[in-house]
Scaffold this motif. Structure first.
Motif, PDB file in Angstrom:
ATOM      1  N   ASP A 111       0.859  -1.185   0.000  1.00 19.55           N
ATOM      2  CA  ASP A 111       0.000   0.000   0.000  1.00 19.55           C
ATOM      3  C   ASP A 111       0.896   1.235   0.000  1.00 19.55           C
ATOM      4  OD1 ASP A 111       0.902   0.290   2.694  1.00 19.55           O
ATOM      5  OD2 ASP A 111      -0.821  -0.843   3.436  1.00 19.55           O
ATOM      6  N   GLU A 112       0.275   2.405   0.068  1.00 19.56           N
ATOM      7  CA  GLU A 112       1.026   3.658  -0.029  1.00 19.56           C
ATOM      8  C   GLU A 112       2.007   3.820   1.127  1.00 19.56           C
ATOM      9  OE1 GLU A 112       0.142   8.466  -0.648  1.00 19.56           O
ATOM     10  OE2 GLU A 112      -1.507   7.054  -0.299  1.00 19.56           O
ATOM     11  N   GLU A 113       1.581   3.495   2.337  1.00 21.33           N
ATOM     12  CA  GLU A 113       2.461   3.633   3.495  1.00 21.33           C
ATOM     13  C   GLU A 113       3.637   2.666   3.395  1.00 21.33           C
ATOM     14  OE1 GLU A 113       4.410   4.589   6.842  1.00 21.33           O
ATOM     15  OE2 GLU A 113       2.828   5.739   5.843  1.00 21.33           O
ATOM     16  N   HIS A 114       3.385   1.449   2.938  1.00 23.96           N
ATOM     17  CA  HIS A 114       4.460   0.485   2.755  1.00 23.96           C
ATOM     18  C   HIS A 114       5.462   1.003   1.720  1.00 23.96           C
ATOM     19  CE1 HIS A 114       5.729  -3.874   1.528  1.00 23.96           C
ATOM     20  NE2 HIS A 114       6.573  -3.356   2.391  1.00 23.96           N
ATOM     21  N   ALA A 115       4.970   1.638   0.661  1.00 19.43           N
ATOM     22  CA  ALA A 115       5.867   2.191  -0.357  1.00 19.43           C
ATOM     23  C   ALA A 115       6.775   3.256   0.253  1.00 19.43           C
ATOM     24  CB  ALA A 115       5.061   2.770  -1.517  1.00 19.43           C
ATOM     25  N   ARG A 116       6.230   4.087   1.128  1.00 25.00           N
ATOM     26  CA  ARG A 116       7.055   5.116   1.777  1.00 25.00           C
ATOM     27  C   ARG A 116       8.124   4.485   2.661  1.00 25.00           C
ATOM     28  NH1 ARG A 116       2.108   8.290   2.071  1.00 25.00           N
ATOM     29  NH2 ARG A 116       1.626   7.367   4.104  1.00 25.00           N
ATOM     30  N   ARG A 117       7.755   3.424   3.385  1.00 25.05           N
ATOM     31  CA  ARG A 117       8.747   2.750   4.242  1.00 25.05           C
ATOM     32  C   ARG A 117       9.839   2.103   3.391  1.00 25.05           C
ATOM     33  NH1 ARG A 117       4.138   0.601   6.808  1.00 25.05           N
ATOM     34  NH2 ARG A 117       4.745  -1.512   6.168  1.00 25.05           N
ATOM     35  N   LEU A 118       9.447   1.510   2.269  1.00 27.48           N
ATOM     36  CA  LEU A 118      10.441   0.926   1.372  1.00 27.48           C
ATOM     37  C   LEU A 118      11.398   2.005   0.865  1.00 27.48           C
ATOM     38  CD1 LEU A 118       8.359  -1.550  -0.831  1.00 27.48           C
ATOM     39  CD2 LEU A 118      10.182  -2.160   0.752  1.00 27.48           C
ATOM     40  N   ALA A 119      10.839   3.141   0.444  1.00 27.18           N
ATOM     41  CA  ALA A 119      11.688   4.207  -0.078  1.00 27.18           C
ATOM     42  C   ALA A 119      12.664   4.694   0.987  1.00 27.18           C
ATOM     43  CB  ALA A 119      10.828   5.364  -0.588  1.00 27.18           C
ATOM     44  N   ASP A 120      12.205   4.814   2.231  1.00 26.55           N
ATOM     45  CA  ASP A 120      13.098   5.238   3.316  1.00 26.55           C
ATOM     46  C   ASP A 120      14.236   4.235   3.485  1.00 26.55           C
ATOM     47  OD1 ASP A 120      11.577   7.460   3.799  1.00 26.55           O
ATOM     48  OD2 ASP A 120      10.463   6.583   5.477  1.00 26.55           O
ATOM     49  N   ALA A 121      13.917   2.943   3.435  1.00 24.34           N
ATOM     50  CA  ALA A 121      14.958   1.920   3.596  1.00 24.34           C
ATOM     51  C   ALA A 121      15.918   1.924   2.414  1.00 24.34           C
ATOM     52  CB  ALA A 121      14.311   0.542   3.754  1.00 24.34           C
TER      53      ALA A 121
END
Length: 300
Positions: A267-277
């Motif tokens: 989902d969108e929040e997971h995408a943001r966490r992936l980008a941060d990592a």
């Protein structure tokens, strides 16, 4: 009309199957394109001649002469119309350059749509699609947008309805990769292994996942025959792919000819966490998030 602005999206290849080298120097492909919400903006202003300038993060990597695909697109459109039209093109770059996301093809598609409107030509989409196919294998999809299966060298398109929105994180590596060089490396790796290129086939399970909006199933089927070649030329991409897997991506792959790596999120929040990592990976210049599918270029 003195100015037309068009926004045009990047793409990710969720499947890229590469067949044998053809006599014309191309490969037969099955290329499942998916347009995502990272956009370039192409502005066409009235002018006596066709010129281009580029602004944005990647501007210093884009040619502003006859090698610019948007210039070639505008000239091809003028030739098709049979008149010496002019346009001052301004490209505002956000799509990574030489990154496997078809930024140059997107700009060409944007120029076709913008100049068709600026010059009042009123050409139908089918005419623009024909011109796009002569410009490059990815330009027709850049004009279409959405999700589609490309065959031939990628220019023969069948639209594919999708059952939902997919969320992505993209790791943009430093530097670019030449598409012809990656294809040549793919051929060389196959020759060295004594392996014949298989005839490309669409992955029906992947297409079904797209149709139903099943992100976990899609993530498990992501595939790119050019990935081994991209990794051979840029070994550091293996670390980026590993970082995405470690961060919980549903799936990841090198996008097109690379070196951008794409990771599917839940989902969108997971995408943001992936980008941060991903942004912590030493070989990652920047990490972006996006969703798809999105529509192709239209006048603003």
């Amino acid at each position: 009309m003195s100015s037309v602005t068009v926004r045009v999206p990047a793409k990710v290849n969720v499947q890229l199957s590469v067949g044998p080298l053809r006599e014309d120097g191309y490969h037969d492909l099955v290329n499942v394109f998916h347009a995502v919400s990272i956009f370039d903006e192409v502005v066409a202003n009235e002018s006596e001649s066709i010129t281009v300038s580029v602004v944005g993060e990647w501007a210093d990597q884009v040619p502003v002469d006859d090698g610019n695909l948007a210039v070639q697109a505008a000239r091809a459109l003028a030739k098709h119309a049979g008149r010496a039209y002019g346009a001052d093109l301004v490209i505002r770059k956000a799509i990574p350059v030489a990154g496997g996301m078809a930024g140059g093809s997107a700009d060409a598609a944007g120029a076709l749509v913008a100049c068709n409107e600026l010059w009042g030509l009123g050409l139908p989409f089918e005419d623009l699609l024909e011109i796009a196919g002569d410009l490059g294998s990815d330009v027709p999809f850049a004009l279409l947008g959405g999700t589609a299966v490309g065959t031939g060298r990628g220019e023969q398109l069948s639209e594919l309805p999708t059952g939902g929105v997919f969320h992505w994180a993209f790791a943009v590596a430093d530097g670019g990769l030449s598409t012809p060089r990656v294809y040549a490396e793919c051929d060389a790796l196959r020759a060295a292994a004594g392996a014949e290129a298989p005839w490309p086939q669409a992955d029906e399970a992947l297409l079904a996942a797209l149709r139903t909006g099943d992100a976990p199933a899609l993530g498990a089927r992501l595939a790119n025959d050019l990935q081994p070649a991209a990794l051979a030329l840029r070994p550091e991409l293996a670390g980026i792919l590993a970082a995405g897997r470690d961060a919980g991506a549903l799936g990841g792959l090198v996008s097109g000819s690379g070196p951008t790596c794409a990771f599917l999120a839940a989902d969108e929040e997971h995408a943001r966490r992936l980008a941060d990592a991903l942004s912590e990976s030493p070989s990652c210049r920047t990490a972006l998030t996006a969703h798809g599918p999105v529509s192709g270029p239209r006048p603003a």
